[in-house]
Structures are given as C-alpha cells and as structure tokens.
Design a protein around this motif. Structure first.
Motif: not given
Lengths: 290, 290
Positions: A139, A142, A144-146, A148-150, B123, B218-224
């Motif tokens: 994105v 950068k 994407l981590h968040g 953990i990571h996707p 995220v 959750i699997l796609c974005y790995s949101p917090e």
C-alpha cells in the motif's frame, strides 16, 4: 552499492549479491535443511563480498514487529529447527550489516512494485500458489503487516459444486490453500499437477477456487494490479480461465475498465519472471539502509 | 478552529459543526431526498457559520481519485438524481472552503482511529451492517482506496448448511450483503430483524455469515482492531456469537493473544457510539486543510 538478498523458502534458499537498482551480480541456491546446516553455508556466501546491507524475504509465519523481542524470528513453523529461530539476528551478528526482514510474499510484491508489473501502483497484491498459498500486499510502497501479517491464503471458500474433496488444510479444510495448493491437487486427483495437464476438469476446479479468492481479494484490497504466480500457476492455461471467472463472479459490480475491459493486463504473471522475491529482498536491504 | 462535517447516507444526511478535536457544537439531520431538494438545505445549514473546511463521508460508490475529472462525485448509484452527482464540488462552490471527501465507512474508520476504539492502531477496519454492508480500512492513518475503493461487503461466502435463502444481492447472491444485510434478513424470514429478536436460529445464521466474512477480513487485512456496527448489529446479542465463531473458523491458525485470548477487546462496537462517521467527516475536513 552492493547489497545482499535472501529468498528463504521451505525447500530452497536463494542467495544473491546485487545493487539498489535490482541488478543481480551473483546468485546461488542451496536446499533448506535445518538452520545449523543451512545458515553457515548462507553466511559463507555473503562473507567478504562487501555488502552494505542484507534483505531477507522469509517463509512464515514471522514476527515483523520491530519492538517485539522476537522481531526477525520465524515463529510457529512445524519445520524442524526453524521454530522461533532468530533468522535476521543470525545474519546481523555474522555479517555486521543492517538486515531488512519481511515475509517472502511481501518481498515479492515489493520487487514487483519497485521494478516489475506493479510499478507505480498504489495498491498491489502478489499471490503465490505452490506448496502453500501466500499473499503479499503493498500500500503506497509500504508492506501490509498489522497485527501479524496477512495470511490471505487461508480465506474460506465455497466449494465447487462437483468437488467432494475434503481439503488439505488441517486448520480450515476448505480454505484456498486447503483446496488449491499443490498438495491439495495431488491428494484430490492422486497425481501431481504436471501429470494432469490433459485433464480439463482439474484446471476448471482449480481455477474456480483461485478465481473465487481473487474476486474476494479485489473486493477487499481494491488493488491496481493482481500478480499471480507460484508452482501451480506454471500451468499457465489457467490464467484465461481465472480472469474469465473473476469477471463472472464480480458480475459487473466493480465498474472499472481495468476489470471489465483490460483484465488481461490486470491479473498477470510477475514482470520480474522468477525473481520478484530475490529482487524484493535486495529492496528490503536498501530500505533498511535508508 | 471551526470545521463542518457531513455523513451522507442513503436515507439521511447528518450535518455537524465541530472542531479539529472531534468536538461537535451543532448537529442536524435531514432526510435524503434528490440533490435539488436536499443539497440547498445542507448548504444553508453551513452558511455563515465560519467553517474553515468541510469533510464529507458519503455513501458509495464514489470517485476518490484526486486526478480524475469526476473526483468527489457519487458514481453509479441507482438512487434517483445522485448518479454522477458532483457532491464535493457542490459544497466547494457554495461554501468556498476546502472539501475533504471519502466513502462513509472510510470516514467512520478514520473517526475510530483518531478518537475511538482503534486509536493508535496501524491497521483497523470498520464494518457496518445495515441496509447494505460496507467496510472501511485504515492503514497507518491513511484510508485504503486503490483502484476504486474496497467493496468488501460483497465478498462471496459459503452457505450456512441449514440456509436455503437465495440471497438478496442482484450481483452476487451469496455475498455478505446478499446474505446478511437488513433486507436479506427481512426477505429470508418475512419479518424485520427487530421482530425476530426471540428466534435464536435467525441470529445463529446471521452471525455465521458475519463471522465468516470477519474471519476472511482478519486473514486479508491483519487488522489490530475490528469495529462492527450498523443497524443489524444493534442486535448486540450477536457480538459474543460472532466472536466465538471467528475463533472457531480461524481454528487457532493465527497465533495472536488478541484473537485467542482477548477477542472481546478485538471485535468491538465503535468507541464513538453513533458518531464515528460524522466525527470522521470532521477529521477529513481537518486533513484537507493541512
């Protein structure tokens, strides 16, 4: 400027000496054994070569939180010897250079965004379908981590109406990896993919799952480019099947000419051939220096 | 500093005068009619109030590409009068202030990331389930746009084994919006959600679809942080059902304490009550000024 790169996979380690423009001057591949066998050989490759930084794109799951005590570690892998192994640290100590560290698919999308098919794309995704399925997301340059990571290879899918296979993923059964990665193809049909090339039903079912996942990725990420590769995608006859099914599944809902008219240029193989991962690792090295 | 905000929805327009800290000093709501009826009333609300900028969180689809000739427009909506309406332009001309413009759910996630339940999250996602389903995504304080903008309310789902309902979405049938938005609940059961409160099967099926979509997000974005709201989620008895099913569907694959131990603090209602959208609009105004 000389930089080092590692594409760390479950079966092989690709090592390279290159530069900040993605040129590769020297390359080697060694099989992935336990760390005490593989890592000394990898260190030896880089020693005395004058690299200013090293980048690692690593199989997951990995810890990408820079403030975590296990940053740079591979975490809960079943692979003997690699569970909670300090991958980045081992090279930082041995080579005494800055080490950039990220997931393998994140390195690959970074390589493609920097020099490949997704150059100048704000949002791009790289999907690899091989012994497992991984998705890397960039994105605005950068990764994407968040939290953990996707782990988008494990998205839950709806079954193909003619498919009774239970799925290969011990966690989810009917996730993309469970239904469409190499081991699933082999278990469902009793043969490896390369031996099934002449059976169209195999690729119809396979492309159905891949298209369904990509449809959901497009809806979730709104990517400007979808890059698709990995051992299973060497069956390139699937690209047109996948593109057509993605259009059918989206059913005209997303009104972008990239999808409705130019899908051949939207869902594509990597621009860097088989090198997005290793070139992305060089980019990780460069970013770590900056 | 005085700022204006608009939360533009399909049935009502929420208007506010506030400031850069998310304080709201004056608020009004008017029904959404055609633009020639609604917009003059909205302009009148803001005129003479001394706002330095206006932010709009708008129902979609919208054009968010700043270099596009239709930037700031609502695009292909079936809503009479609003298709290809220059929403941002109408207010820019009438009020002569900078206008920040984004999708309604993006404004909502921005409000929550700035002042609400997702404060300081790298995220975060905001899911609204009402007459439609929308998902807003914030990555490092920036809103995800990409090719168009995410339309993750339309992800394809696998059917609940006991559910024979065909789905309400004319494009996809069994997408999240088609299976779980308000009109789908009403058509499946022949009654509105509020009249079905005592039928546990309704909420078991409903939460199954919502949990499945959230699992994939959750699997796609790995949101917090996952923020969940909208008219349908006023049935708050679904929160524990959804959290439990998300854990079951992920099946321990994502090894984060946020998911395995603290899911009550991970999938949550908005921290800003019913105001994430309008407060996010104030933030859009502020960002446009900077």
């Amino acid at each position: 400027m000389l930089l080092g790169g590692i594409e760390a996979g479950g079966t092989k380690m690709v090592l390279a000496i290159g530069d900040e423009n993605g040129n590769i001057f020297e390359k080697a591949t060694i099989p992935t054994d336990t760390p005490d066998v593989s890592v000394p050989k990898m260190i030896e490759f880089f020693q005395g070569k004058g690299i200013e930084a090293l980048g690692i794109g690593c199989f997951g799951p990995v810890d990408l939180h820079k403030d975590s005590p296990t940053y740079g570690y591979i975490t809960t892998t079943p692979k003997p010897g690699w569970s909670f192994y300090d991958f980045a640290g081992a090279f930082r100590k041995a080579l005494n250079v800055p080490v950039g560290f990220d997931l393998d698919v994140n390195a690959a999308v970074l390589g493609e965004v920097t020099w490949g098919a997704a150059k100048d794309c704000g949002v791009a995704i790289y999907i690899t379908i091989g012994t497992g399925v991984g998705v890397g997301v960039s994105v605005d340059g950068k990764l994407l981590h968040g939290l953990i990571h996707p782990e988008a290879g494990h998205v839950i899918l709806t079954r193909h109406p003619e498919d009774t296979y239970k799925g290969h993923c011990p966690f989810h059964g009917n996730c993309l990896e469970g239904m469409a990665a190499g081991p699933a193809v082999e278990e469902r049909w009793g043969k490896k993919g390369v031996e099934l090339q002449d059976n169209p039903k195999v690729w119809e079912i396979e492309s159905y799952y891949i298209a369904q996942a990509i449809t959901n990725y497009i809806l979730c990420y709104s990517p400007e480019k979808v890059i698709l590769w990995g051992g299973v995608m060497h069956q390139e006859q699937m690209f047109p099947l996948i593109r057509k099914q993605v259009q059918e599944m989206l059913a005209g809902y997303l009104n972008s000419p990239m999808i409705t008219e130019h899908i051949d240029d939207y869902i594509v193989a990597p621009g860097l051939g088989d090198e997005p991962g290793i070139k992305g690792a060089l980019r990780l090295a460069y970013q770590e220096l900056l």
